[in-house]
Enzyme design. Structure first.
Site, PDB file in Angstrom:
ATOM      1  N   CYS A 234       1.725 -62.929  -5.595  1.00 41.98           N
ATOM      2  CA  CYS A 234       0.422 -62.405  -5.195  1.00 41.98           C
ATOM      3  C   CYS A 234      -0.442 -63.573  -4.744  1.00 41.98           C
ATOM      4  O   CYS A 234      -0.436 -64.634  -5.381  1.00 41.98           O
ATOM      5  CB  CYS A 234      -0.226 -61.673  -6.365  1.00 41.98           C
TER       6      CYS A 234
ATOM      7  N   HIS B 218       1.893 -52.333  -5.076  1.00 43.22           N
ATOM      8  CA  HIS B 218       1.275 -53.575  -5.545  1.00 43.22           C
ATOM      9  C   HIS B 218      -0.234 -53.531  -5.316  1.00 43.22           C
ATOM     10  O   HIS B 218      -1.027 -53.839  -6.213  1.00 43.22           O
ATOM     11  CB  HIS B 218       1.897 -54.766  -4.805  1.00 43.22           C
ATOM     12  N   GLU B 219      -0.642 -53.103  -4.123  1.00 44.69           N
ATOM     13  CA  GLU B 219      -2.075 -53.081  -3.802  1.00 44.69           C
ATOM     14  C   GLU B 219      -2.818 -51.994  -4.580  1.00 44.69           C
ATOM     15  O   GLU B 219      -3.949 -52.208  -5.021  1.00 44.69           O
ATOM     16  CB  GLU B 219      -2.286 -52.931  -2.292  1.00 44.69           C
TER      17      GLU B 219
ATOM     18  N   HIS C 211      -3.680 -53.231  -7.878  1.00 44.02           N
ATOM     19  CA  HIS C 211      -4.915 -54.030  -7.846  1.00 44.02           C
ATOM     20  C   HIS C 211      -6.140 -53.138  -8.052  1.00 44.02           C
ATOM     21  O   HIS C 211      -7.056 -53.490  -8.797  1.00 44.02           O
ATOM     22  CB  HIS C 211      -5.054 -54.756  -6.518  1.00 44.02           C
TER      23      HIS C 211
END
Length: 136
Positions: free
Chosen positions: A85, A126-127, A130
């Site tokens: 990341c 993954h985003e 976040h």
């Protein structure tokens, strides 16, 4: 505008709020910042540039795709992988799914629903993590 990448884990662990049309300029900043970091980055969430709004962008071929208020509705075929990341040092193990179905708003804030697979599905997961304050 290209923005500075946030590396503060306390900030990154906070959940993001729903985005509205007033947040549209954040989309442009995310796209500009991803383009500036595209040699070592394939996706970005708004909290990575210091904004706690549910907006992500990711590379898809030569295009950069924005998603506003994305929600993963279905996940199929789990697997283990390692990811890096831009906001963190090194790589970490994580669980992802080969296929996902996502409901989101596009850059014009029109509702969309789409299925993604493989590498693009992994980037989106993954985003979206976040946005939930989940750090790999």
């Amino acid at each position: 505008m290209v923005r500075v990448i946030v590396r503060d884990e306390l900030f990154l662990k906070q959940k993001s709020e729903m985005a509205t049309q007033a947040d549209a300029p954040i989309i442009i900043d995310l796209i500009d910042t991803l383009r500036a970091n595209q040699e070592h980055c394939v996706g970005m969430a708004a909290n990575m540039i210091g904004v706690k709004k549910r907006i992500i962008v990711f590379s898809f071929g030569i295009s950069i795709v924005p998603m506003v208020n994305p929600v993963i509705k279905k996940k199929l075929n789990p697997y283990e992988t390692e990811e890096g990341c831009l906001s963190l040092t090194g790589v970490r193990k994580t669980k992802r799914y080969e296929s996902i179905e996502v409901e989101y708003e596009d850059q014009d804030f029109k509702k969309q629903k789409q299925t993604f697979q493989g590498w693009v599905a992994q980037i989106i997961q993954h985003e979206v993590d976040h946005l939930e304050g989940v750090i790999i």
